[in-house]
Motif scaffolding. Sequence first.
Motif, PDB file in Angstrom:
ATOM      1  N   VAL A  65      33.718 -42.314 -35.390  1.00  0.00           N
ATOM      2  CA  VAL A  65      35.082 -41.791 -35.314  1.00  0.00           C
ATOM      3  C   VAL A  65      35.996 -42.525 -36.286  1.00  0.00           C
ATOM      4  CG1 VAL A  65      37.068 -41.500 -33.786  1.00  0.00           C
ATOM      5  CG2 VAL A  65      34.788 -41.030 -32.938  1.00  0.00           C
ATOM      6  N   VAL A  66      35.805 -43.829 -36.437  1.00  0.00           N
ATOM      7  CA  VAL A  66      36.647 -44.599 -37.365  1.00  0.00           C
ATOM      8  C   VAL A  66      36.430 -44.128 -38.801  1.00  0.00           C
ATOM      9  CG1 VAL A  66      36.997 -46.905 -38.328  1.00  0.00           C
ATOM     10  CG2 VAL A  66      36.871 -46.607 -35.866  1.00  0.00           C
ATOM     11  N   ALA A  67      35.174 -43.827 -39.168  1.00  0.00           N
ATOM     12  CA  ALA A  67      34.911 -43.335 -40.516  1.00  0.00           C
ATOM     13  C   ALA A  67      35.637 -42.012 -40.764  1.00  0.00           C
ATOM     14  CB  ALA A  67      33.406 -43.165 -40.722  1.00  0.00           C
ATOM     15  N   ALA A  68      35.577 -41.104 -39.797  1.00  0.00           N
ATOM     16  CA  ALA A  68      36.303 -39.834 -39.945  1.00  0.00           C
ATOM     17  C   ALA A  68      37.811 -40.061 -39.948  1.00  0.00           C
ATOM     18  CB  ALA A  68      35.912 -38.879 -38.815  1.00  0.00           C
ATOM     19  N   TYR A  69      38.277 -41.022 -39.159  1.00  0.00           N
ATOM     20  CA  TYR A  69      39.706 -41.327 -39.101  1.00  0.00           C
ATOM     21  C   TYR A  69      40.206 -41.844 -40.451  1.00  0.00           C
ATOM     22  CZ  TYR A  69      43.954 -43.863 -37.759  1.00  0.00           C
ATOM     23  OH  TYR A  69      45.233 -44.341 -37.685  1.00  0.00           O
ATOM     24  N   ARG A 103      42.263 -44.538 -28.047  1.00  0.00           N
ATOM     25  CA  ARG A 103      42.408 -45.994 -28.140  1.00  0.00           C
ATOM     26  C   ARG A 103      43.189 -46.373 -29.397  1.00  0.00           C
ATOM     27  NH1 ARG A 103      38.727 -48.893 -24.832  1.00  0.00           N
ATOM     28  NH2 ARG A 103      39.820 -50.729 -25.613  1.00  0.00           N
ATOM     29  N   ILE A 104      42.905 -45.708 -30.511  1.00  0.00           N
ATOM     30  CA  ILE A 104      43.640 -45.998 -31.746  1.00  0.00           C
ATOM     31  C   ILE A 104      45.104 -45.608 -31.602  1.00  0.00           C
ATOM     32  CG2 ILE A 104      43.817 -45.399 -34.179  1.00  0.00           C
ATOM     33  CD1 ILE A 104      40.799 -45.062 -34.236  1.00  0.00           C
ATOM     34  N   GLU A 129      53.094 -43.064 -41.271  1.00  0.00           N
ATOM     35  CA  GLU A 129      53.009 -41.680 -40.817  1.00  0.00           C
ATOM     36  C   GLU A 129      51.587 -41.148 -40.904  1.00  0.00           C
ATOM     37  OE1 GLU A 129      55.062 -42.793 -43.069  1.00  0.00           O
ATOM     38  OE2 GLU A 129      57.058 -42.684 -42.135  1.00  0.00           O
ATOM     39  N   ALA A 130      50.854 -41.564 -41.930  1.00  0.00           N
ATOM     40  CA  ALA A 130      49.466 -41.111 -42.078  1.00  0.00           C
ATOM     41  C   ALA A 130      48.584 -41.665 -40.966  1.00  0.00           C
ATOM     42  CB  ALA A 130      48.926 -41.524 -43.443  1.00  0.00           C
ATOM     43  N   LEU A 131      48.773 -42.925 -40.621  1.00  0.00           N
ATOM     44  CA  LEU A 131      47.986 -43.514 -39.537  1.00  0.00           C
ATOM     45  C   LEU A 131      48.268 -42.814 -38.211  1.00  0.00           C
ATOM     46  CD1 LEU A 131      48.334 -47.317 -40.394  1.00  0.00           C
ATOM     47  CD2 LEU A 131      46.293 -45.910 -40.638  1.00  0.00           C
ATOM     48  N   LYS A 132      49.522 -42.527 -37.961  1.00  0.00           N
ATOM     49  CA  LYS A 132      49.893 -41.873 -36.705  1.00  0.00           C
ATOM     50  C   LYS A 132      49.410 -40.425 -36.660  1.00  0.00           C
ATOM     51  CE  LYS A 132      53.946 -40.914 -33.805  1.00  0.00           C
ATOM     52  NZ  LYS A 132      53.738 -39.446 -33.731  1.00  0.00           N
ATOM     53  N   ALA A 133      49.572 -39.695 -37.765  1.00  0.00           N
ATOM     54  CA  ALA A 133      49.179 -38.286 -37.788  1.00  0.00           C
ATOM     55  C   ALA A 133      47.667 -38.132 -37.668  1.00  0.00           C
ATOM     56  CB  ALA A 133      49.678 -37.631 -39.076  1.00  0.00           C
ATOM     57  N   ALA A 134      46.914 -39.011 -38.297  1.00  0.00           N
ATOM     58  CA  ALA A 134      45.451 -38.917 -38.215  1.00  0.00           C
ATOM     59  C   ALA A 134      44.935 -39.213 -36.818  1.00  0.00           C
ATOM     60  CB  ALA A 134      44.818 -39.887 -39.215  1.00  0.00           C
ATOM     61  N   SER A 135      45.642 -40.024 -36.049  1.00  0.00           N
ATOM     62  CA  SER A 135      45.209 -40.329 -34.689  1.00  0.00           C
ATOM     63  C   SER A 135      45.539 -39.231 -33.694  1.00  0.00           C
ATOM     64  CB  SER A 135      45.855 -41.634 -34.219  1.00  0.00           C
ATOM     65  OG  SER A 135      47.262 -41.491 -34.090  1.00  0.00           O
ATOM     66  N   GLU A 136      46.336 -38.239 -34.113  1.00  0.00           N
ATOM     67  CA  GLU A 136      46.760 -37.173 -33.201  1.00  0.00           C
ATOM     68  C   GLU A 136      45.998 -35.861 -33.399  1.00  0.00           C
ATOM     69  OE1 GLU A 136      50.892 -36.839 -33.963  1.00  0.00           O
ATOM     70  OE2 GLU A 136      51.451 -38.610 -32.767  1.00  0.00           O
TER      71      GLU A 136
END
Length: 318
Positions: free
Chosen positions: A177-181, A213-214, A197-204
């Motif tokens: 999942v981390v690799a895809a994230y 968890r992320i 914003e990219a970190l937040k949008a990718a986790s949603e």
Amino acid sequence: MNSIVTSAVLVGGLLGLGVFALVRAFMPSRRSPVSAVARIDALRARGGHGSGFAVASPSHHGDQQHKPGRLDLLRDRSGEWLADVYLRRGWVQHSLRADLALLDRGWEGFLASKLMLAAVGMFFGPMVFAGIYLVGVGSSPFIPVWLGLAFAALFFFLPDLEVRRDAAEKRRAFRRVVAAYLDLVAMSLAGGRGLPEALKAASEVSDGWALLRIRSALADARITGISQWQALGKLGEEVGVEELSDLASSLALVADDGAKVRDSLGARAETMRSREMAEIEGGAGEKSQSMLIAQLLLCAGFLIFLIYPAGMRVFGGF
């Protein structure tokens, strides 16, 4: 007669030494500075999860609320007692705590289950001896004691093996999942978004447990005032995923340069996928080797089945 007395003295001395070592290990001693700091950190972490700041709300149906039974209270107290013993003795168990955090299990509850299984093992050993004694094997009174201690030690460490096995499987899924994230974050950066914003949008993009968890770690970063990559690094240390810790270090170095961030994320995701493919190929190779050994054993058994009658005729004639 002298040999019997000598063996009895030796067995008694060993039993006494074992009891002394057990009592000495669990006796409360003067707390070292390291264990005191570890206790403060544990209490702070417990309060950070909301258990220490929960406010009891009034209820109109107080009599119908579920009250913990004696067994639950005993389990909670035994787990807290053993956790305090671990702190006093300086037994940190970093890897085991990381496995429990990944499986979303509490440390005190895990220790309580270990104690309960050890108590079951203490009674299971004499029961096994009783079955053996009925058959007519074994008559020494020390055998049930040793069996009880052996089964107690075995049952005490069985939960560790189960936790490590389950955590290894879940950690492999988390790495995928981390690799895809990371790919999703790189795509968001390429679309013109900033790194937070990219970190937040990718986790949603999904409600899977790994992205949850992320997402929770990123939300805690906004509350506590730390950077989001620092929160990812703390999550990696908590669950034992080194890739997240390395990601936090690399993002801290190139956080202001979007192009370098995209290149770093893409390279790291490619590395994680290559590592996963290597592990899959290695597992497939091990399975093929085991299948080859099983086929060789079957062929050997079939050859013995064919040769045995002729061999008996040849050697029976002598």
